[in-house]
Design a protein around this motif. Structure first.
Motif, PDB file in Angstrom:
ATOM      1  N   ILE A 185      -3.010 -74.009  52.539  1.00  0.00           N
ATOM      2  CA  ILE A 185      -2.770 -73.067  51.395  1.00  0.00           C
ATOM      3  C   ILE A 185      -1.574 -72.513  51.701  1.00  0.00           C
ATOM      4  CG2 ILE A 185      -5.210 -72.513  50.868  1.00  0.00           C
ATOM      5  CD1 ILE A 185      -5.025 -70.167  52.493  1.00  0.00           C
ATOM      6  N   LYS A 186      -1.181 -73.006  52.562  1.00  0.00           N
ATOM      7  CA  LYS A 186       0.083 -72.245  53.052  1.00  0.00           C
ATOM      8  C   LYS A 186       0.930 -72.301  52.233  1.00  0.00           C
ATOM      9  CE  LYS A 186       3.769 -72.231  57.043  1.00  0.00           C
ATOM     10  NZ  LYS A 186       3.512 -70.740  57.061  1.00  0.00           N
ATOM     11  N   ARG A 187       1.371 -72.797  51.285  1.00  0.00           N
ATOM     12  CA  ARG A 187       2.324 -73.066  50.438  1.00  0.00           C
ATOM     13  C   ARG A 187       1.884 -71.725  49.487  1.00  0.00           C
ATOM     14  NH1 ARG A 187       5.444 -72.038  46.534  1.00  0.00           N
ATOM     15  NH2 ARG A 187       6.649 -73.293  45.342  1.00  0.00           N
ATOM     16  N   TYR A 188       1.068 -70.872  48.835  1.00  0.00           N
ATOM     17  CA  TYR A 188       1.341 -69.533  48.757  1.00  0.00           C
ATOM     18  C   TYR A 188       2.705 -68.978  49.123  1.00  0.00           C
ATOM     19  CZ  TYR A 188      -1.038 -66.135  52.133  1.00  0.00           C
ATOM     20  OH  TYR A 188      -1.123 -66.065  53.439  1.00  0.00           O
ATOM     21  N   GLU A 189       2.609 -68.980  50.294  1.00  0.00           N
ATOM     22  CA  GLU A 189       3.324 -68.363  50.828  1.00  0.00           C
ATOM     23  C   GLU A 189       5.053 -67.338  50.331  1.00  0.00           C
ATOM     24  OE1 GLU A 189       3.737 -68.813  55.193  1.00  0.00           O
ATOM     25  OE2 GLU A 189       1.996 -68.174  55.069  1.00  0.00           O
ATOM     26  N   ARG A 190       5.112 -69.056  49.438  1.00  0.00           N
ATOM     27  CA  ARG A 190       6.673 -68.940  48.745  1.00  0.00           C
ATOM     28  C   ARG A 190       6.956 -67.979  47.101  1.00  0.00           C
ATOM     29  NH1 ARG A 190       8.907 -74.960  50.006  1.00  0.00           N
ATOM     30  NH2 ARG A 190       9.023 -74.569  52.207  1.00  0.00           N
ATOM     31  N   LEU A 250      -1.479 -62.247  45.109  1.00  0.00           N
ATOM     32  CA  LEU A 250      -2.664 -62.769  44.733  1.00  0.00           C
ATOM     33  C   LEU A 250      -2.713 -64.345  44.775  1.00  0.00           C
ATOM     34  CD1 LEU A 250      -3.668 -60.930  41.551  1.00  0.00           C
ATOM     35  CD2 LEU A 250      -3.856 -60.084  44.210  1.00  0.00           C
ATOM     36  N   ARG A 251      -1.323 -64.995  45.387  1.00  0.00           N
ATOM     37  CA  ARG A 251      -1.793 -66.548  45.301  1.00  0.00           C
ATOM     38  C   ARG A 251      -2.215 -66.906  46.663  1.00  0.00           C
ATOM     39  NH1 ARG A 251       4.960 -67.600  43.540  1.00  0.00           N
ATOM     40  NH2 ARG A 251       4.696 -66.841  41.188  1.00  0.00           N
ATOM     41  N   GLY A 252      -2.944 -65.552  47.652  1.00  0.00           N
ATOM     42  CA  GLY A 252      -3.048 -66.476  48.323  1.00  0.00           C
ATOM     43  C   GLY A 252      -4.407 -66.602  48.327  1.00  0.00           C
ATOM     44  N   LEU A 253      -4.761 -65.977  47.113  1.00  0.00           N
ATOM     45  CA  LEU A 253      -6.365 -65.710  47.046  1.00  0.00           C
ATOM     46  C   LEU A 253      -6.475 -66.919  45.770  1.00  0.00           C
ATOM     47  CD1 LEU A 253      -9.365 -64.502  46.588  1.00  0.00           C
ATOM     48  CD2 LEU A 253      -8.223 -63.133  45.161  1.00  0.00           C
ATOM     49  N   VAL A 254      -5.872 -67.395  45.270  1.00  0.00           N
ATOM     50  CA  VAL A 254      -5.507 -67.846  43.913  1.00  0.00           C
ATOM     51  C   VAL A 254      -5.104 -68.998  44.842  1.00  0.00           C
ATOM     52  CG1 VAL A 254      -4.560 -69.250  43.038  1.00  0.00           C
ATOM     53  CG2 VAL A 254      -4.531 -66.799  41.925  1.00  0.00           C
ATOM     54  N   TYR A 255      -5.011 -69.626  46.042  1.00  0.00           N
ATOM     55  CA  TYR A 255      -5.317 -71.062  46.543  1.00  0.00           C
ATOM     56  C   TYR A 255      -6.613 -70.661  47.079  1.00  0.00           C
ATOM     57  CZ  TYR A 255      -0.225 -72.609  46.522  1.00  0.00           C
ATOM     58  OH  TYR A 255       1.362 -73.092  45.588  1.00  0.00           O
ATOM     59  N   THR A 256      -7.035 -70.112  47.977  1.00  0.00           N
ATOM     60  CA  THR A 256      -8.318 -70.398  48.496  1.00  0.00           C
ATOM     61  C   THR A 256      -9.203 -70.713  47.632  1.00  0.00           C
ATOM     62  OG1 THR A 256      -7.211 -68.627  50.385  1.00  0.00           O
ATOM     63  CG2 THR A 256      -9.161 -69.378  50.546  1.00  0.00           C
ATOM     64  N   LEU A 257      -9.049 -70.137  46.278  1.00  0.00           N
ATOM     65  CA  LEU A 257     -10.039 -70.328  45.272  1.00  0.00           C
ATOM     66  C   LEU A 257      -9.904 -71.616  44.760  1.00  0.00           C
ATOM     67  CD1 LEU A 257     -10.430 -66.769  43.466  1.00  0.00           C
ATOM     68  CD2 LEU A 257     -11.708 -67.884  45.648  1.00  0.00           C
ATOM     69  N   CYS A 258      -8.885 -72.383  44.455  1.00  0.00           N
ATOM     70  CA  CYS A 258      -8.691 -73.316  44.347  1.00  0.00           C
ATOM     71  C   CYS A 258      -9.177 -74.583  45.561  1.00  0.00           C
ATOM     72  CB  CYS A 258      -7.537 -73.865  43.802  1.00  0.00           C
ATOM     73  SG  CYS A 258      -6.259 -72.856  42.276  1.00  0.00           S
ATOM     74  N   ALA A 259      -8.729 -74.453  46.923  1.00  0.00           N
ATOM     75  CA  ALA A 259     -10.010 -74.979  47.443  1.00  0.00           C
ATOM     76  C   ALA A 259     -11.345 -75.027  48.008  1.00  0.00           C
ATOM     77  CB  ALA A 259      -9.073 -74.989  49.188  1.00  0.00           C
ATOM     78  N   ALA A 260     -12.158 -73.788  47.217  1.00  0.00           N
ATOM     79  CA  ALA A 260     -13.187 -73.767  47.889  1.00  0.00           C
ATOM     80  C   ALA A 260     -13.965 -74.433  46.567  1.00  0.00           C
ATOM     81  CB  ALA A 260     -13.485 -71.887  47.423  1.00  0.00           C
ATOM     82  N   VAL A 261     -13.813 -74.606  45.010  1.00  0.00           N
ATOM     83  CA  VAL A 261     -14.161 -74.662  44.454  1.00  0.00           C
ATOM     84  C   VAL A 261     -14.037 -76.381  44.424  1.00  0.00           C
ATOM     85  CG1 VAL A 261     -13.865 -75.213  41.911  1.00  0.00           C
ATOM     86  CG2 VAL A 261     -13.681 -72.568  42.428  1.00  0.00           C
ATOM     87  N   LEU A 262     -12.677 -76.895  44.634  1.00  0.00           N
ATOM     88  CA  LEU A 262     -13.019 -79.039  44.950  1.00  0.00           C
ATOM     89  C   LEU A 262     -13.787 -78.706  45.975  1.00  0.00           C
ATOM     90  CD1 LEU A 262      -8.816 -78.652  43.993  1.00  0.00           C
ATOM     91  CD2 LEU A 262     -10.182 -79.918  43.050  1.00  0.00           C
TER      92      LEU A 262
END
Length: 217
Positions: free
Chosen positions: A123-128, A78-90
């Motif tokens: 958002i690539k950092r979510y892969e780790r 779910l981390r990819g979704l979290v990163y994308t949602l954070c970017a969308a909100v900002l």
């Protein structure tokens, strides 16, 4: 380069390869991130300024916010979704800020401004799988942003000069040397050539460091 510095670079080259984002591991010209907005929309320095400010305002805050939200309790899937949602909100307040600065000129970069929300360089950092400490997220965000901006403005300046014969809108040449540079296909060519040159200079630097480090005191 003195012997002490050469040996320092030689002994720490692997670490420098992981931390340096301007030259040895530029996110665009070495790693291949952020290619879509650069290849398509970065045809002039004015366009690059819009994209660059968008990335500068979005990348590090997204990384920090995601570092707070992505605790060990958040599944890796779910981390990819979290990163994308954070970017969308900002992105929402960032867009309104950019609109106040550039107005309708934002249309010059088309959909590649909102596409930054899902751009791998953001958002690539979510892969780790391991969570990212805030201090580390801040440092990596700033250095990655700097590397992206360097590549962005170099590519944009080259394409504007080749494709239009101008820089920042000022006419430098009576005729554009390579009008193809103003198109997406020309963007791929320019980025590819610069990436090859960048890697060649990086390898040349490493060879130079090794030669200098082998010298006797």
């Amino acid at each position: 380069m003195n012997l002490e510095r050469a040996r320092y670079y030689q002994e720490n080259m692997d670490r420098l390869m992981q931390t340096d984002r301007l030259f040895l591991k530029n996110p665009v010209l070495v790693t291949g991130l952020g290619l879509a907005p650069i290849v398509v929309a970065a045809t002039t320095l004015n366009n690059a300024l819009i994209l660059g400010l968008g990335v500068a305002l979005l990348l590090t805050p997204t990384r920090l916010l995601a570092a707070v939200c992505c605790s060990r309790k958040v599944p890796v899937q779910l981390r990819g979704l979290v990163y994308t949602l954070c970017a969308a909100v900002l992105y929402i307040p960032i867009f309104f800020l950019l609109y106040q600065v550039f107005g309708v000129s934002l249309s010059a970069v088309g959909l590649y401004l909102p596409v930054l929300v899902v751009e791998p360089i953001i958002i690539k950092r979510y892969e780790r799988p391991q969570p990212e400490p805030l201090g580390f997220a801040l440092r990596k965000g700033i250095t990655t942003t700097a590397g992206f901006l360097l590549a962005l403005f170099v590519v944009a300046a080259l394409r504007e000069w080749l494709g239009l014969g101008t820089l920042l809108g000022y006419q430098l040449l009576a005729q554009a040397p390579m009008p193809l540079a103003n198109y997406t296909s020309g963007g791929f060519i320019c980025v590819g050539l610069l990436a090859a040159l960048w890697r060649w200079m990086g390898n040349l630097f490493k060879k130079y460091v090794n030669l200098e480090a082998k010298q006797e005191v």
